[in-house]
Enzyme design. Structure first.
Site, PDB file in Angstrom:
ATOM      1  N   ASN A   8       0.861  -1.180   0.000  1.00 51.44           N
ATOM      2  CA  ASN A   8       0.000   0.000   0.000  1.00 51.44           C
ATOM      3  C   ASN A   8       0.900   1.234   0.000  1.00 51.44           C
ATOM      4  OD1 ASN A   8      -1.882   1.984   0.440  1.00 51.44           O
ATOM      5  ND2 ASN A   8      -2.488   1.294   2.491  1.00 51.44           N
ATOM      6  N   LYS A  10       0.050   4.191  -0.400  1.00 57.53           N
ATOM      7  CA  LYS A  10      -0.672   5.376   0.104  1.00 57.53           C
ATOM      8  C   LYS A  10      -0.437   6.560  -0.850  1.00 57.53           C
ATOM      9  CE  LYS A  10      -0.496   3.364   4.625  1.00 57.53           C
ATOM     10  NZ  LYS A  10      -0.620   3.514   6.067  1.00 57.53           N
ATOM     11  N   HIS A  95      -9.990   0.856   4.349  1.00 55.64           N
ATOM     12  CA  HIS A  95      -8.768   1.182   5.086  1.00 55.64           C
ATOM     13  C   HIS A  95      -9.096   2.208   6.180  1.00 55.64           C
ATOM     14  CE1 HIS A  95      -4.790   2.628   6.097  1.00 55.64           C
ATOM     15  NE2 HIS A  95      -4.318   1.505   5.569  1.00 55.64           N
ATOM     16  N   GLU A  97      -7.598   4.730   7.196  1.00 56.98           N
ATOM     17  CA  GLU A  97      -7.384   6.134   6.809  1.00 56.98           C
ATOM     18  C   GLU A  97      -8.569   6.658   5.995  1.00 56.98           C
ATOM     19  OE1 GLU A  97      -3.449   5.586   5.151  1.00 56.98           O
ATOM     20  OE2 GLU A  97      -2.728   5.130   7.174  1.00 56.98           O
ATOM     21  N   GLU A 167      -6.064  -4.978  10.351  1.00 56.11           N
ATOM     22  CA  GLU A 167      -5.126  -3.874  10.553  1.00 56.11           C
ATOM     23  C   GLU A 167      -5.515  -3.082  11.793  1.00 56.11           C
ATOM     24  OE1 GLU A 167      -2.801  -2.734   6.748  1.00 56.11           O
ATOM     25  OE2 GLU A 167      -4.512  -1.410   7.008  1.00 56.11           O
ATOM     26  N   GLY A 173       1.563   2.501  10.838  1.00 61.36           N
ATOM     27  CA  GLY A 173       2.493   3.636  10.727  1.00 61.36           C
ATOM     28  C   GLY A 173       3.103   4.077  12.044  1.00 61.36           C
ATOM     29  N   SER A 213       2.688  -1.734  10.562  1.00 57.94           N
ATOM     30  CA  SER A 213       4.124  -1.702  10.877  1.00 57.94           C
ATOM     31  C   SER A 213       4.843  -3.015  10.560  1.00 57.94           C
ATOM     32  CB  SER A 213       4.345  -1.290  12.334  1.00 57.94           C
ATOM     33  OG  SER A 213       3.839   0.017  12.550  1.00 57.94           O
TER      34      SER A 213
HETATM   35  P1  PGA Z   1       2.205   0.567   7.712  1.00 58.16           P
HETATM   36  O1  PGA Z   1       0.775   0.697   6.992  1.00 58.16           O
HETATM   37  O2  PGA Z   1       2.839  -0.711   7.198  1.00 58.16           O
HETATM   38  O3  PGA Z   1       2.966   1.779   7.308  1.00 58.16           O
HETATM   39  O4  PGA Z   1       1.946   0.486   9.170  1.00 58.16           O
HETATM   40  C1  PGA Z   1      -0.040  -0.405   6.760  1.00 58.16           C
HETATM   41  C2  PGA Z   1      -1.330   0.030   6.098  1.00 58.16           C
HETATM   42  O5  PGA Z   1      -1.831   1.112   6.415  1.00 58.16           O
HETATM   43  O6  PGA Z   1      -1.886  -0.681   5.247  1.00 58.16           O
END
Ligand code: PGA
Length: 251
Positions: A8, A10, A95, A97, A167, A173, A213
């Protein structure tokens, strides 16, 4: 069942040149991997750019969102048919976000999942509890609601094309990844809900990914020990060497 490793990206990188270079570096190493399906999910703006770089049997392409209407006056939105035309196979939906910054509700996510499945676009359906929900012991309740509402009227047959990504929001993150044991508990719980909604066969054959992460130091453990069938990788997928290490650890 092949392991599913999804990147991803982003809202990164900032230029076409960087997007091409990142895709190309992963593509070159991907030739050596046999047991995993690797999906790259760039921002919409770079989908067309990297779509030309795909090759049969190589990297697959995913989008990070889609709208649930087919066409028309929906300024700023992208349809399933547009994604199909760009040879996109997967779409990340729900997701955290999107839920947090763009107000996506379980109902909207459900419409997007249904629409995607109707054109054989495969959803990577994200669920997960926030830190507050976890602290208030509401994780199970939240996961059950997200799964039940998100998959409303999705048939057993359609479930063959759905992957669920666990998740935990507090792990995204933050560098604070969810422990393998806790992930195992969540993966089992998700299978329990899928058994309740469908049956044991659907629960066992649905790919459940872990995300939050993920790095090359912890990726192998999730695949080997947590019962997860794949990974959704954010930050670490922007470093091609690191991402390739993650794919290797899952082989
Ligand atoms: P991250 O994000 O690996 O940076 O924690 C995972 C995600 O949001 O899919």
């Amino acid at each position: 069942m092949k392991t599913l490793i999804a990147a991803n990206w982003k809202m990164n990188p900032a230029s076409q040149k960087e997007a091409k270079s990142l895709f190309d570096k992963v593509k070159k190493s991907k030739r050596k991997f046999k047991n995993s399906e690797v999906v790259i999910c760039p921002p919409f703006a770079w989908l067309a750019v990297v779509s030309h770089m795909r090759n049969e049997g190589g990297l697959l392409l995913g989008a990070q969102n889609v709208f649930f209407e087919e066409k028309g006056a929906f300024t700023g939105e992208v349809s399933c048919l547009m994604l199909k035309d760009l040879k996109v196979d997967y779409v990340i939906l729900g997701h955290s976000e999107r839920r947090k910054y763009f107000g996506e509700t379980d109902e909207m996510i459900n419409k997007k999942i249904k629409k995607s499945l109707s054109v054989k676009l495969k959803p990577i359906f994200c669920i997960g509890e926030t830190k507050d929900e976890k602290d208030q012991n509401k994780k199970s309740e939240v996961l059950e609601r997200q799964i039940t509402d998100g998959l409303k009227s999705v048939t057993k047959d359609e479930m063959k094309n759905v992957a669920v990504a666990y998740e935990p929001v507090w792990a995204i993150g933050t560098g604070n990844n969810c422990s393998v044991d806790e992930t195992m508990g969540s993966v089992l719980f998700i299978r329990k809900i899928l058994t309740k909604l469908y049956n044991r066969e659907v629960a066992d054959s649905t790919r459940i990914l872990y995300g939050g992460s993920v790095k090359s130091e912890n990726s192998g453990d999730y695949i080997k020990k947590s019962g997860a069938d794949g990974l959704l990788v954010g930050g670490a997928s922007l470093n091609p060497e690191e991402f390739v290490k993650i794919i290797k650890s899952a082989e």
